[in-house]
Design a protein around this motif. Structure first.
Motif, PDB file in Angstrom:
ATOM      1  N   SER A  25     -41.499  18.522  -0.897  1.00  0.00           N
ATOM      2  CA  SER A  25     -41.667  17.670  -2.234  1.00  0.00           C
ATOM      3  C   SER A  25     -41.230  18.513  -3.401  1.00  0.00           C
ATOM      4  N   ARG A  26     -41.323  19.938  -3.296  1.00  0.00           N
ATOM      5  CA  ARG A  26     -41.203  20.808  -4.445  1.00  0.00           C
ATOM      6  C   ARG A  26     -39.755  21.846  -4.354  1.00  0.00           C
ATOM      7  N   LEU A  27     -39.412  21.972  -3.241  1.00  0.00           N
ATOM      8  CA  LEU A  27     -38.223  22.969  -3.276  1.00  0.00           C
ATOM      9  C   LEU A  27     -36.866  21.982  -3.517  1.00  0.00           C
ATOM     10  N   PHE A  28     -35.749  22.558  -3.578  1.00  0.00           N
ATOM     11  CA  PHE A  28     -34.388  21.917  -3.548  1.00  0.00           C
ATOM     12  C   PHE A  28     -34.025  21.892  -2.150  1.00  0.00           C
ATOM     13  N   GLN A  29     -33.705  20.648  -2.157  1.00  0.00           N
ATOM     14  CA  GLN A  29     -33.002  20.194  -0.612  1.00  0.00           C
ATOM     15  C   GLN A  29     -31.573  20.670  -0.371  1.00  0.00           C
ATOM     16  N   SER A  30     -30.903  20.993  -1.555  1.00  0.00           N
ATOM     17  CA  SER A  30     -29.803  21.547  -1.607  1.00  0.00           C
ATOM     18  C   SER A  30     -29.569  22.986  -2.185  1.00  0.00           C
ATOM     19  N   PRO A  31     -28.653  23.820  -2.147  1.00  0.00           N
ATOM     20  CA  PRO A  31     -28.684  25.120  -2.626  1.00  0.00           C
ATOM     21  C   PRO A  31     -28.270  24.906  -3.956  1.00  0.00           C
ATOM     22  N   PRO A  32     -29.147  25.591  -5.263  1.00  0.00           N
ATOM     23  CA  PRO A  32     -28.780  25.575  -6.500  1.00  0.00           C
ATOM     24  C   PRO A  32     -27.538  26.347  -6.659  1.00  0.00           C
ATOM     25  N   ILE A  64     -23.334  36.322   2.132  1.00  0.00           N
ATOM     26  CA  ILE A  64     -22.904  35.323   2.627  1.00  0.00           C
ATOM     27  C   ILE A  64     -21.352  35.418   3.234  1.00  0.00           C
ATOM     28  N   GLU A  65     -21.213  35.243   4.219  1.00  0.00           N
ATOM     29  CA  GLU A  65     -19.688  35.539   4.774  1.00  0.00           C
ATOM     30  C   GLU A  65     -18.912  34.344   4.625  1.00  0.00           C
ATOM     31  N   SER A  66     -17.558  34.440   4.731  1.00  0.00           N
ATOM     32  CA  SER A  66     -16.821  33.219   4.508  1.00  0.00           C
ATOM     33  C   SER A  66     -17.014  31.960   5.534  1.00  0.00           C
ATOM     34  N   HIS A  67     -17.382  32.581   6.801  1.00  0.00           N
ATOM     35  CA  HIS A  67     -17.659  31.601   7.818  1.00  0.00           C
ATOM     36  C   HIS A  67     -19.055  30.866   7.917  1.00  0.00           C
ATOM     37  N   ASP A  68     -19.958  31.276   6.919  1.00  0.00           N
ATOM     38  CA  ASP A  68     -21.243  30.607   6.775  1.00  0.00           C
ATOM     39  C   ASP A  68     -21.022  29.188   6.173  1.00  0.00           C
ATOM     40  N   ALA A  69     -21.272  28.342   6.790  1.00  0.00           N
ATOM     41  CA  ALA A  69     -21.145  26.981   6.000  1.00  0.00           C
ATOM     42  C   ALA A  69     -21.922  26.585   4.689  1.00  0.00           C
ATOM     43  N   THR A  70     -23.399  27.289   4.856  1.00  0.00           N
ATOM     44  CA  THR A  70     -24.259  27.163   3.745  1.00  0.00           C
ATOM     45  C   THR A  70     -24.968  28.400   3.779  1.00  0.00           C
ATOM     46  N   PRO A  71     -25.833  28.656   2.399  1.00  0.00           N
ATOM     47  CA  PRO A  71     -26.613  29.715   2.426  1.00  0.00           C
ATOM     48  C   PRO A  71     -27.754  29.567   3.799  1.00  0.00           C
ATOM     49  N   LEU A  72     -28.172  28.608   4.036  1.00  0.00           N
ATOM     50  CA  LEU A  72     -29.252  28.535   4.995  1.00  0.00           C
ATOM     51  C   LEU A  72     -28.505  29.186   6.542  1.00  0.00           C
ATOM     52  N   GLU A  73     -27.366  28.835   6.632  1.00  0.00           N
ATOM     53  CA  GLU A  73     -26.711  29.143   7.699  1.00  0.00           C
ATOM     54  C   GLU A  73     -26.422  30.616   7.784  1.00  0.00           C
TER      55      GLU A  73
END
Length: 218
Positions: free
Chosen positions: A25-32, A96-105
């Motif tokens: 409920s309080r975190l961002f669901q997409s990377p800022p 974060i490398e070029s092949h990482d689709a998102t910060p989570l990845e």
């Protein structure tokens, strides 16, 4: 050492399900955005020092909360020979490398490389604000629950040790303090959360402080 406030209170301990509901409920669901003007950073306590880098390298860390009977946070101790943050307490993470689709990845990849955390045990919950470091990184912290049954093996090339700290300890403002030291010829102040023999400080403590603010004061 400086106290934070005379009104410090202890944050109630949460179950895994309560923490998950609160976090979602309080975190961002997409990377800022990486260029967010209000992003917290190492220089927050010093009025955004002009000597801090402006050309920042994108990085990501995993903030892994273990869903045990009492919640805990997985942290690592970096090896002494690394080029940045050597010997410090840190979250699993890296560039974060070029092949990482998102910060989570990127965070999950680094956690697997550094401590062999199997992503199958990880339940992502959302993102914190990006965090700027005085060493030139802009970090995207991804918060996740780690389900029981995982096994960790530190990569000796990067990690000297891996351990857990009770989340209730870290989420209690009474355990947050402000320390200082001379860095690049000037006194810098930073958050610190010593736990036993572990001195949690700098960017790691700053991100923990951001988690506390996002969950319990937002």
């Amino acid at each position: 050492m400086s106290p934070l406030s005379a009104t410090n209170v202890t944050t109630p301990a949460l179950s895994a399900s309560e923490f998950e509901r609160l976090a979602r409920s309080r975190l961002f669901q997409s990377p800022p955005a990486l260029d967010a003007p209000i992003a917290p950073g190492d220089d927050d306590l010093d009025g955004r020092a002009a000597s801090f880098p402006t050309d920042l390298t994108a990085a990501a860390v995993l903030v892994p909360v273990v869903a045990g009977s009492a919640l805990s946070l997985i942290l690592t101790e970096r090896t002494e020979h690394l080029s940045s943050h050597a010997g410090q307490i840190a979250f699993p993470g890296g560039r974060i490398e070029s092949h990482d689709a998102t910060p989570l990845e990127a965070a999950l990849r680094e956690a697997h490389e550094e401590i062999a955390l199997d992503p199958a045990f990880v339940e992502p919950l959302g993102y914190l604000e990006t965090y700027r470091t005085g060493t030139g990184f802009i970090i995207s912290p991804a918060v996740a629950l780690v389900r029981p049954g995982f096994k960790l093996t530190p990569n000796p090339a990067e990690v000297a040790d891996v351990f857990e700290v009770p989340l209730a300890f870290l989420m209690s403002e009474a355990n947050h303090r402000i320390d200082s030291r001379i860095w690049r010829g000037a006194e810098r102040r930073f958050y610190a959360m010593p736990y036993g023999e572990r001195y949690i400080w700098g960017a790691t403590a700053g991100i923990i402080r951001t988690l506390y603010r996002r969950l319990f004061t937002a």
